[in-house]
Design a protein around this motif. Structure first.
Motif, mmCIF file in Angstrom:
data_model
loop_
_atom_site.group_PDB
_atom_site.id
_atom_site.type_symbol
_atom_site.label_atom_id
_atom_site.label_comp_id
_atom_site.label_asym_id
_atom_site.label_seq_id
_atom_site.Cartn_x
_atom_site.Cartn_y
_atom_site.Cartn_z
ATOM 1 N N LYS A 127 -6.302 12.758 -1.081
ATOM 2 C CA LYS A 127 -6.631 13.240 -2.417
ATOM 3 C C LYS A 127 -5.868 12.459 -3.483
ATOM 4 C CE LYS A 127 -7.964 17.966 -1.288
ATOM 5 N NZ LYS A 127 -7.570 19.379 -1.371
ATOM 6 N N GLY A 128 -4.613 12.146 -3.190
ATOM 7 C CA GLY A 128 -3.808 11.374 -4.146
ATOM 8 C C GLY A 128 -4.377 9.997 -4.382
ATOM 9 N N GLU A 129 -4.832 9.364 -3.339
ATOM 10 C CA GLU A 129 -5.409 8.026 -3.464
ATOM 11 C C GLU A 129 -6.778 8.084 -4.113
ATOM 12 O OE1 GLU A 129 -3.867 4.931 -3.071
ATOM 13 O OE2 GLU A 129 -2.333 6.475 -3.186
ATOM 14 N N ALA A 130 -7.557 9.114 -3.820
ATOM 15 C CA ALA A 130 -8.871 9.258 -4.438
ATOM 16 C C ALA A 130 -8.724 9.469 -5.948
ATOM 17 C CB ALA A 130 -9.628 10.424 -3.802
ATOM 18 N N ALA A 131 -7.716 10.252 -6.337
ATOM 19 C CA ALA A 131 -7.485 10.506 -7.766
ATOM 20 C C ALA A 131 -7.082 9.212 -8.486
ATOM 21 C CB ALA A 131 -6.418 11.568 -7.935
ATOM 22 N N LYS A 132 -6.288 8.378 -7.822
ATOM 23 C CA LYS A 132 -5.874 7.115 -8.429
ATOM 24 C C LYS A 132 -7.054 6.165 -8.603
ATOM 25 C CE LYS A 132 -1.157 7.059 -6.662
ATOM 26 N NZ LYS A 132 -0.235 6.373 -5.751
ATOM 27 N N ALA A 133 -7.987 6.206 -7.638
ATOM 28 C CA ALA A 133 -9.139 5.309 -7.673
ATOM 29 C C ALA A 133 -10.170 5.738 -8.703
ATOM 30 C CB ALA A 133 -9.782 5.238 -6.292
ATOM 31 N N ALA A 134 -10.163 7.005 -9.070
ATOM 32 C CA ALA A 134 -11.187 7.526 -9.995
ATOM 33 C C ALA A 134 -10.962 7.082 -11.424
ATOM 34 C CB ALA A 134 -11.202 9.045 -9.927
ATOM 35 N N VAL A 189 0.280 18.256 9.822
ATOM 36 C CA VAL A 189 -0.150 16.854 9.850
ATOM 37 C C VAL A 189 -1.424 16.702 9.018
ATOM 38 C CG1 VAL A 189 -0.877 14.942 11.317
ATOM 39 C CG2 VAL A 189 0.933 16.491 12.097
ATOM 40 N N ALA A 190 -2.371 17.597 9.227
ATOM 41 C CA ALA A 190 -3.627 17.543 8.482
ATOM 42 C C ALA A 190 -3.388 17.726 6.982
ATOM 43 C CB ALA A 190 -4.592 18.605 9.006
ATOM 44 N N ALA A 191 -2.485 18.608 6.614
ATOM 45 C CA ALA A 191 -2.197 18.837 5.197
ATOM 46 C C ALA A 191 -1.626 17.587 4.540
ATOM 47 C CB ALA A 191 -1.224 20.010 5.041
ATOM 48 N N LEU A 192 -0.748 16.882 5.245
ATOM 49 C CA LEU A 192 -0.182 15.658 4.682
ATOM 50 C C LEU A 192 -1.268 14.590 4.527
ATOM 51 C CD1 LEU A 192 2.200 14.002 3.666
ATOM 52 C CD2 LEU A 192 2.624 13.325 6.024
ATOM 53 N N ILE A 193 -2.127 14.457 5.523
ATOM 54 C CA ILE A 193 -3.222 13.484 5.445
ATOM 55 C C ILE A 193 -4.140 13.831 4.275
ATOM 56 C CG2 ILE A 193 -5.282 12.607 6.620
ATOM 57 C CD1 ILE A 193 -3.660 13.006 9.277
ATOM 58 N N GLU A 194 -4.445 15.103 4.121
ATOM 59 C CA GLU A 194 -5.319 15.538 3.027
ATOM 60 C C GLU A 194 -4.668 15.248 1.674
ATOM 61 O OE1 GLU A 194 -7.281 19.684 1.459
ATOM 62 O OE2 GLU A 194 -7.123 19.365 3.619
ATOM 63 N N THR A 195 -3.388 15.538 1.552
ATOM 64 C CA THR A 195 -2.666 15.264 0.309
ATOM 65 C C THR A 195 -2.697 13.779 -0.012
ATOM 66 O OG1 THR A 195 -1.225 17.176 0.606
ATOM 67 C CG2 THR A 195 -0.408 15.422 -0.823
ATOM 68 N N LYS A 213 0.839 -1.195 0.000
ATOM 69 C CA LYS A 213 0.000 0.000 0.000
ATOM 70 C C LYS A 213 0.877 1.248 0.000
ATOM 71 C CE LYS A 213 -3.679 -2.271 2.467
ATOM 72 N NZ LYS A 213 -4.659 -2.220 3.527
ATOM 73 N N PRO A 214 0.373 2.310 -0.607
ATOM 74 C CA PRO A 214 1.155 3.547 -0.590
ATOM 75 C C PRO A 214 1.269 4.094 0.830
ATOM 76 C CG PRO A 214 -0.994 3.889 -1.610
ATOM 77 C CD PRO A 214 -0.887 2.430 -1.300
ATOM 78 N N SER A 215 2.352 4.789 1.085
ATOM 79 C CA SER A 215 2.536 5.365 2.411
ATOM 80 C C SER A 215 3.128 6.765 2.297
ATOM 81 C CB SER A 215 3.416 4.470 3.288
ATOM 82 O OG SER A 215 4.706 4.333 2.728
ATOM 83 N N TRP A 216 2.879 7.547 3.324
ATOM 84 C CA TRP A 216 3.393 8.901 3.419
ATOM 85 C C TRP A 216 4.088 9.028 4.765
ATOM 86 C CZ3 TRP A 216 -0.645 7.408 0.696
ATOM 87 C CH2 TRP A 216 -0.823 7.955 -0.568
ATOM 88 N N TYR A 217 5.084 9.892 4.824
ATOM 89 C CA TYR A 217 5.852 10.041 6.059
ATOM 90 C C TYR A 217 6.111 11.522 6.307
ATOM 91 C CZ TYR A 217 9.116 8.812 9.732
ATOM 92 O OH TYR A 217 9.730 8.655 10.954
ATOM 93 N N LEU A 218 5.760 11.983 7.480
ATOM 94 C CA LEU A 218 6.055 13.352 7.895
ATOM 95 C C LEU A 218 7.327 13.302 8.733
ATOM 96 C CD1 LEU A 218 5.205 16.301 7.836
ATOM 97 C CD2 LEU A 218 3.831 15.865 9.865
#
Length: 121
Positions: free
Chosen positions: A114-121, A105-111, A59-64
């Motif tokens: 949105k990135g995953e939603a765009a991939k799913a669309a 933290v919220a900005a990274l979660i939002e990014t 699964k994709p992951s993000w790290y702050l």
């Protein structure tokens, strides 16, 4: 080194006197003191857990990455995030970045969302 006290009954705490500087250096002093007083112990067994299939393998992951972290050195964070193939955002802040800079933290979660939603669309 993080100010981890010797285990008590199988649990670990951070030294309350050193907590603000090591865990929450960029948090308002009163809040950091409250965090030190209200910390929840973590079990020694948590350090020995085995994960058979890390989610970041599939699964994709993000790290702050927090560059002023005194608990997990930034170079160790870089190694962990690289191993996970994470999308990394670096920010100047302590281990308690979620308290000192919740908007980051919220900005990274939002990014990520949105990135995953765009991939799913």
């Amino acid at each position: 080194m993080p100010p981890i006290l010797p285990p008590q009954d199988g649990y670990l705490f951070l030294d309350k006197a050193k907590f603000p500087a090591s865990f929450a250096a960029d948090v308002e002093p009163g809040t950091a003191a409250f965090m030190a007083d209200s910390q929840v112990p973590w079990g020694l067994d948590a350090l020995n857990g085995t994960i058979s299939e890390p989610a970041w393998n599939t699964k994709p992951s993000w790290y702050l990455l927090t560059t002023e972290d005194k608990m997990i050195p930034p170079d160790a964070q870089r190694a962990m995030s690289k191993r996970a193939g994470a999308t990394v955002v670096e920010i100047e802040g302590s281990h308690a970045i979620y308290v000192s800079q919740p908007q980051a933290v919220a900005a990274l979660i939002e990014t990520a969302a949105k990135g995953e939603a765009a991939k799913a669309a």
